[in-house]
Design an enzyme around this catalytic site. Structure first.
Site, PDB file in Angstrom:
ATOM      1  N   THR A  48       0.851  -1.191   0.000  1.00  0.00           N
ATOM      2  CA  THR A  48       0.000   0.000   0.000  1.00  0.00           C
ATOM      3  C   THR A  48       0.887   1.241   0.000  1.00  0.00           C
ATOM      4  O   THR A  48       1.988   1.239   0.569  1.00  0.00           O
ATOM      5  CB  THR A  48      -0.930   0.025   1.233  1.00  0.00           C
ATOM      6  OG1 THR A  48      -0.140   0.174   2.425  1.00  0.00           O
ATOM      7  CG2 THR A  48      -1.762  -1.246   1.351  1.00  0.00           C
ATOM      8  N   ALA A  50       2.433   2.817  -2.639  1.00  0.00           N
ATOM      9  CA  ALA A  50       3.664   2.587  -3.402  1.00  0.00           C
ATOM     10  C   ALA A  50       3.924   3.706  -4.404  1.00  0.00           C
ATOM     11  O   ALA A  50       4.816   3.587  -5.241  1.00  0.00           O
ATOM     12  CB  ALA A  50       3.584   1.243  -4.112  1.00  0.00           C
ATOM     13  N   GLY A  53       7.908   7.844  -1.925  1.00  0.00           N
ATOM     14  CA  GLY A  53       8.738   7.573  -0.757  1.00  0.00           C
ATOM     15  C   GLY A  53       9.250   6.153  -0.597  1.00  0.00           C
ATOM     16  O   GLY A  53       9.727   5.517  -1.534  1.00  0.00           O
ATOM     17  N   GLY A 164      -7.399 -14.951   4.582  1.00  0.00           N
ATOM     18  CA  GLY A 164      -7.660 -16.281   4.018  1.00  0.00           C
ATOM     19  C   GLY A 164      -6.686 -16.578   2.892  1.00  0.00           C
ATOM     20  O   GLY A 164      -6.076 -17.660   2.841  1.00  0.00           O
ATOM     21  N   TYR A 207      -1.111  10.474  15.029  1.00  0.00           N
ATOM     22  CA  TYR A 207      -0.027   9.718  14.393  1.00  0.00           C
ATOM     23  C   TYR A 207       0.566   8.691  15.360  1.00  0.00           C
ATOM     24  O   TYR A 207       0.666   7.509  15.024  1.00  0.00           O
ATOM     25  CB  TYR A 207       1.068  10.664  13.889  1.00  0.00           C
ATOM     26  CG  TYR A 207       2.133   9.948  13.103  1.00  0.00           C
ATOM     27  CD1 TYR A 207       1.877   9.499  11.812  1.00  0.00           C
ATOM     28  CD2 TYR A 207       3.387   9.686  13.642  1.00  0.00           C
ATOM     29  CE1 TYR A 207       2.838   8.817  11.082  1.00  0.00           C
ATOM     30  CE2 TYR A 207       4.361   9.014  12.921  1.00  0.00           C
ATOM     31  CZ  TYR A 207       4.083   8.582  11.633  1.00  0.00           C
ATOM     32  OH  TYR A 207       5.038   7.889  10.921  1.00  0.00           O
TER      33      TYR A 207
END
Ligand SMILES: NC(=O)c1ccc[n+]([C@@H]2O[C@H](COP(=O)([O-])OP(=O)(O)OC[C@H]3O[C@@H](n4cnc5c(N)ncnc54)[C@H](OP(=O)(O)O)[C@@H]3O)[C@@H](O)[C@H]2O)c1
Ligand SMILES: *[C@@H]1O[C@H](CO)[C@@H](O)[C@H](O)[C@H]1NC(C)=O
Length: 331
Positions: A48, A50, A53, A164, A207
């Site tokens: 996630t 991508a 950074g 799963g 955060y």
């Protein structure tokens, strides 16, 4: 008198400049790079965030090692450009861009449904997308606090939905990108994960709490999945010069971190090393439930995030916040 003050100011600025520059040089030199030469041929990786950074650099490395890399990103245009760039640089033709906004539960459910319909296996899931927090408390379309939703709730739901497939593909791995910033959090109120209580939200609190929840839930999941062939570890990439400080809407980010990071921080490629180590290396294949820094198990996770009782409570409170359905549970 004024001359003395001016002299002192000049000296202090000079001393700070020298110290920061020296710190940066040493910090970057000390960054350990993963030594693993393992490849990822015939393996599928979802990462996630991508499109920029650290995530972008990790995706590039996975592509180079031959993986089918699914880039789960909120901005398809930006992500497609990055995918083409990686393809041009690595010669890989196995990059796939899929839409995912981790701050939206509907988007997470839609993304997971598409993955489950299209993919036959999932060897590595990297939960990397993140924002640095906001000064003002912001709410998502699900009525959840934005930083918690983006960094924790969305990833929590995603992991549940893909569990799963991860189990069927064993041995498989989950890598959770957290932060040592979790240590700013002294207590965690499980009844208030979404900061609903009046006046409970503070800048940076969102955060730190989101990163604490990342570590707590990866520990809980690791324990739950012992002997199942799925390992789960969390990590901190260190201080890394990326877009996160420019994008985050906090005072300290606007005026301090965004200038400090390029000066003293690691490069994004260096920041990605521990993710790559956990996702790829033979050494990490059998380690589970640990917190890593610099490609090594770290002892800087606080007692708060290592508390197993608290982890169970955070897991259950998170299930309620994302309205996890019985058919969405795979453990
Ligand atoms: N940089 C550091 O010093 C540091 C330190 C400790 C931990 N971390 C962690 O490292 C991870 C990566 O951060 P980074 O430094 O590489 O920051 P970055 O350059 O800003 O990259 C963050 C990535 O997350 C994506 N993202 C943000 N919100 C999203 C959402 N709602 N849905 C989907 N994707 C989303 C961004 O997408 P866009 O491109 O569309 O913005 C981007 O691809 C984060 O979890 C961060 O907390 C970073
Ligand atoms: C989250 O907290 C905000 C207030 O901080 C509240 O308005 C909202 O309803 C809460 N959302 C949920 C799902 O409880």
């Amino acid at each position: 008198m004024w001359e003395t003050i001016a002299g002192v100011v000049v000296f202090v600025v000079f001393a700070i400049t020298v110290m920061m520059t020296a710190f940066g040089l040493v910090y970057r030199r000390r960054c350990l790079l993963t030594t693993t030469t393992a490849d990822l041929k015939k393996k599928t990786v979802i990462i996630t965030g991508a499109s920029a950074g650290i995530g972008k650099e990790a995706a590039k490395d996975f592509a180079r090692r031959g993986a089918r890399v699914i880039m789960a990103c909120r901005n398809l245009q930006k992500a497609s450009k990055v995918a083409s760039e990686i393809e041009a640089g690595t010669g890989s033709k196995s990059l796939v861009v899929r839409e995912l906004d981790t701050s939206s539960l509907a988007s997470v459910r839609k993304f997971a449904a598409k993955i489950l319909a299209e993919e036959h296996r999932l060897d590595v899931l990297v939960l990397n997308a993140g924002i640095g927090g906001t000064d003002q408390q912001m709410l998502t379309s699900d009525n959840l606090e934005l930083t918690m939703a983006t960094n924790h709730f969305g990833h929590f739901l995603l992991t549940n939905l893909l569990l799963g497939l991860l189990k069927e593909s064993r041995p498989s791995r989950v890598v959770v990108v957290a932060s040592v910033m979790h240590s700013q959090l002294k207590t965690l109120d499980v009844e208030n994960l979404n900061f609903t209580k009046e006046g409970s939200y503070w800048p940076m609190q969102g955060y730190s709490q989101s990163k604490a929840c990342n570590i707590l839930c990866s520990g809980y999941l690791a324990a739950m999945l012992k002997e199942s062939g799925v390992v789960v570890n969390s990590m901190c990439p260190g201080l890394v010069s990326t877009e996160i400080f420019k994008k985050s809407d906090t005072f300290i980010s606007r005026y301090i971190y965004r200038f400090m990071a390029p000066w003293v921080g690691k490069t994004a490629e260096q920041g990605a090393q521990t993710i790559i180590h956990l996702a790829v290396s033979q050494e990490a294949a059998t380690i589970t439930g640990k917190f890593f820094e610099n490609c090594l198990i770290s002892d800087s996770a606080t007692n708060l995030v290592l508390d197993e009782g608290l982890a169970k409570k955070v897991w259950e409170a998170s299930e309620a916040c994302v309205h996890l359905q019985p058919e969405e549970q795979h453990y």
